[in-house]
Motif scaffolding. Structure first.
Motif, PDB file in Angstrom:
ATOM      1  N   ILE A  19     111.418 -28.082   9.783  1.00  0.00           N
ATOM      2  CA  ILE A  19     110.050 -28.154  10.298  1.00  0.00           C
ATOM      3  C   ILE A  19     110.046 -28.345  11.808  1.00  0.00           C
ATOM      4  O   ILE A  19     109.294 -27.669  12.529  1.00  0.00           O
ATOM      5  N   ILE A  20     110.890 -29.236  12.307  1.00  0.00           N
ATOM      6  CA  ILE A  20     110.952 -29.467  13.762  1.00  0.00           C
ATOM      7  C   ILE A  20     111.462 -28.222  14.478  1.00  0.00           C
ATOM      8  O   ILE A  20     110.941 -27.843  15.534  1.00  0.00           O
ATOM      9  N   GLY A  21     112.461 -27.571  13.905  1.00  0.00           N
ATOM     10  CA  GLY A  21     112.945 -26.319  14.501  1.00  0.00           C
ATOM     11  C   GLY A  21     111.868 -25.245  14.531  1.00  0.00           C
ATOM     12  O   GLY A  21     111.751 -24.487  15.493  1.00  0.00           O
ATOM     13  N   PHE A  22     111.068 -25.182  13.472  1.00  0.00           N
ATOM     14  CA  PHE A  22     109.971 -24.218  13.413  1.00  0.00           C
ATOM     15  C   PHE A  22     108.930 -24.515  14.490  1.00  0.00           C
ATOM     16  O   PHE A  22     108.438 -23.609  15.163  1.00  0.00           O
ATOM     17  N   LEU A  23     108.600 -25.800  14.673  1.00  0.00           N
ATOM     18  CA  LEU A  23     107.585 -26.168  15.655  1.00  0.00           C
ATOM     19  C   LEU A  23     108.092 -26.036  17.093  1.00  0.00           C
ATOM     20  O   LEU A  23     107.331 -25.660  17.978  1.00  0.00           O
ATOM     21  N   VAL A  24     109.364 -26.329  17.313  1.00  0.00           N
ATOM     22  CA  VAL A  24     109.924 -26.214  18.665  1.00  0.00           C
ATOM     23  C   VAL A  24     110.007 -24.748  19.092  1.00  0.00           C
ATOM     24  O   VAL A  24     109.945 -24.434  20.280  1.00  0.00           O
ATOM     25  N   SER A  25     110.118 -23.855  18.134  1.00  0.00           N
ATOM     26  CA  SER A  25     110.259 -22.436  18.474  1.00  0.00           C
ATOM     27  C   SER A  25     109.025 -21.875  19.191  1.00  0.00           C
ATOM     28  O   SER A  25     109.117 -20.844  19.847  1.00  0.00           O
ATOM     29  N   TYR A  26     107.877 -22.537  19.089  1.00  0.00           N
ATOM     30  CA  TYR A  26     106.680 -22.053  19.773  1.00  0.00           C
ATOM     31  C   TYR A  26     106.787 -22.161  21.288  1.00  0.00           C
ATOM     32  O   TYR A  26     106.040 -21.526  22.010  1.00  0.00           O
ATOM     33  N   ARG A  27     107.700 -22.969  21.795  1.00  0.00           N
ATOM     34  CA  ARG A  27     107.862 -23.125  23.250  1.00  0.00           C
ATOM     35  C   ARG A  27     108.590 -21.955  23.895  1.00  0.00           C
ATOM     36  O   ARG A  27     108.544 -21.798  25.103  1.00  0.00           O
ATOM     37  N   PHE A  28     109.293 -21.176  23.103  1.00  0.00           N
ATOM     38  CA  PHE A  28     110.151 -20.132  23.649  1.00  0.00           C
ATOM     39  C   PHE A  28     109.573 -18.754  23.381  1.00  0.00           C
ATOM     40  O   PHE A  28     108.753 -18.562  22.487  1.00  0.00           O
ATOM     41  N   GLN A  29     110.042 -17.813  24.169  1.00  0.00           N
ATOM     42  CA  GLN A  29     109.553 -16.449  24.039  1.00  0.00           C
ATOM     43  C   GLN A  29     110.132 -15.782  22.785  1.00  0.00           C
ATOM     44  O   GLN A  29     109.440 -15.023  22.120  1.00  0.00           O
ATOM     45  N   ARG A  31     110.545 -16.492  19.679  1.00  0.00           N
ATOM     46  CA  ARG A  31     110.168 -17.388  18.580  1.00  0.00           C
ATOM     47  C   ARG A  31     110.831 -17.012  17.264  1.00  0.00           C
ATOM     48  O   ARG A  31     111.302 -17.856  16.529  1.00  0.00           O
ATOM     49  N   GLY A  32     110.846 -15.757  16.963  1.00  0.00           N
ATOM     50  CA  GLY A  32     111.357 -15.297  15.670  1.00  0.00           C
ATOM     51  C   GLY A  32     112.830 -15.607  15.464  1.00  0.00           C
ATOM     52  O   GLY A  32     113.240 -16.058  14.389  1.00  0.00           O
ATOM     53  N   ILE A  33     113.627 -15.363  16.492  1.00  0.00           N
ATOM     54  CA  ILE A  33     115.062 -15.608  16.380  1.00  0.00           C
ATOM     55  C   ILE A  33     115.346 -17.099  16.271  1.00  0.00           C
ATOM     56  O   ILE A  33     116.141 -17.525  15.428  1.00  0.00           O
ATOM     57  N   ILE A  34     114.710 -17.902  17.088  1.00  0.00           N
ATOM     58  CA  ILE A  34     114.925 -19.350  17.056  1.00  0.00           C
ATOM     59  C   ILE A  34     114.446 -19.928  15.731  1.00  0.00           C
ATOM     60  O   ILE A  34     115.117 -20.766  15.114  1.00  0.00           O
ATOM     61  N   ILE A  39     115.766 -22.444  10.584  1.00  0.00           N
ATOM     62  CA  ILE A  39     115.511 -22.524   9.142  1.00  0.00           C
ATOM     63  C   ILE A  39     116.753 -22.107   8.350  1.00  0.00           C
ATOM     64  O   ILE A  39     117.107 -22.739   7.352  1.00  0.00           O
ATOM     65  N   LEU A  40     117.430 -21.076   8.804  1.00  0.00           N
ATOM     66  CA  LEU A  40     118.640 -20.633   8.118  1.00  0.00           C
ATOM     67  C   LEU A  40     119.748 -21.682   8.200  1.00  0.00           C
ATOM     68  O   LEU A  40     120.470 -21.912   7.218  1.00  0.00           O
ATOM     69  N   THR A  41     119.862 -22.357   9.339  1.00  0.00           N
ATOM     70  CA  THR A  41     120.831 -23.439   9.469  1.00  0.00           C
ATOM     71  C   THR A  41     120.510 -24.576   8.515  1.00  0.00           C
ATOM     72  O   THR A  41     121.394 -25.101   7.832  1.00  0.00           O
ATOM     73  N   ALA A  42     119.247 -24.955   8.444  1.00  0.00           N
ATOM     74  CA  ALA A  42     118.849 -26.039   7.544  1.00  0.00           C
ATOM     75  C   ALA A  42     119.118 -25.675   6.087  1.00  0.00           C
ATOM     76  O   ALA A  42     119.643 -26.487   5.322  1.00  0.00           O
ATOM     77  N   VAL A  43     118.791 -24.462   5.691  1.00  0.00           N
ATOM     78  CA  VAL A  43     118.985 -24.043   4.303  1.00  0.00           C
ATOM     79  C   VAL A  43     120.469 -23.982   3.950  1.00  0.00           C
ATOM     80  O   VAL A  43     120.890 -24.484   2.903  1.00  0.00           O
ATOM     81  N   CYS A  44     121.269 -23.399   4.819  1.00  0.00           N
ATOM     82  CA  CYS A  44     122.705 -23.272   4.531  1.00  0.00           C
ATOM     83  C   CYS A  44     123.398 -24.629   4.496  1.00  0.00           C
ATOM     84  O   CYS A  44     124.210 -24.888   3.601  1.00  0.00           O
ATOM     85  N   CYS A  45     123.095 -25.489   5.453  1.00  0.00           N
ATOM     86  CA  CYS A  45     123.713 -26.822   5.461  1.00  0.00           C
ATOM     87  C   CYS A  45     123.264 -27.642   4.257  1.00  0.00           C
ATOM     88  O   CYS A  45     124.063 -28.354   3.646  1.00  0.00           O
TER      89      CYS A  45
END
Length: 88
Positions: A19-29, A31-34, A39-45
C-alpha cells in the motif's frame, strides 16, 4: 510468539509495504513501473515467507531413526524421560 500472531504481523507488514509503495508511486513520473515493482516485490516476498512458514508449521517429513538409536538417545541423554532426575 504464537503462530497466529506471527502470521498476522507478517501479513500486515507486506500488505502495508504494498500500500505504501502504491501511494508513494504517485510522486514519480513512472508511476506504473514503480507501482508494479513495489506490489510485485511485496507479493513475491510474502509468498516466499508463507511457503517457508507453512512448511515449518506442519512438516510432511520428520526425522527417521532406527529403534536402537532412539533407545540409545533415551538412555544416554541426561534430560531423557527414562532418568529419575527431574529436569531443571
Amino acid at each position: 510468539m504464537e503462530k497466529h500472531v506471527t502470521f498476522a504481523v507478517v501479513s500486515i507488514f507486506w500488505l502495508l509495504f504494498a500500500i505504501i509503495g502504491f501511494l508513494v508511486s504517485y510522486r514519480f513520473q513512472e508511476r506504473g513501473i514503480i507501482r508494479c515493482c513495489c506490489i510485485l516485490t511485496a507479493v513475491c516476498c510474502y509468498l516466499a515467507w508463507l511457503v517457508t512458514f507453512l512448511m515449518q508449521l506442519n512438516p510432511l517429513v520428520g526425522p527417521k531413526s532406527d529403534q536402537k538409536v532412539i533407545l540409545g538417545m533415551m538412555t544416554y541423554w541426561p534430560n531423557s524421560f527414562m532418568h529419575n532426575e527431574k529436569d531443571p
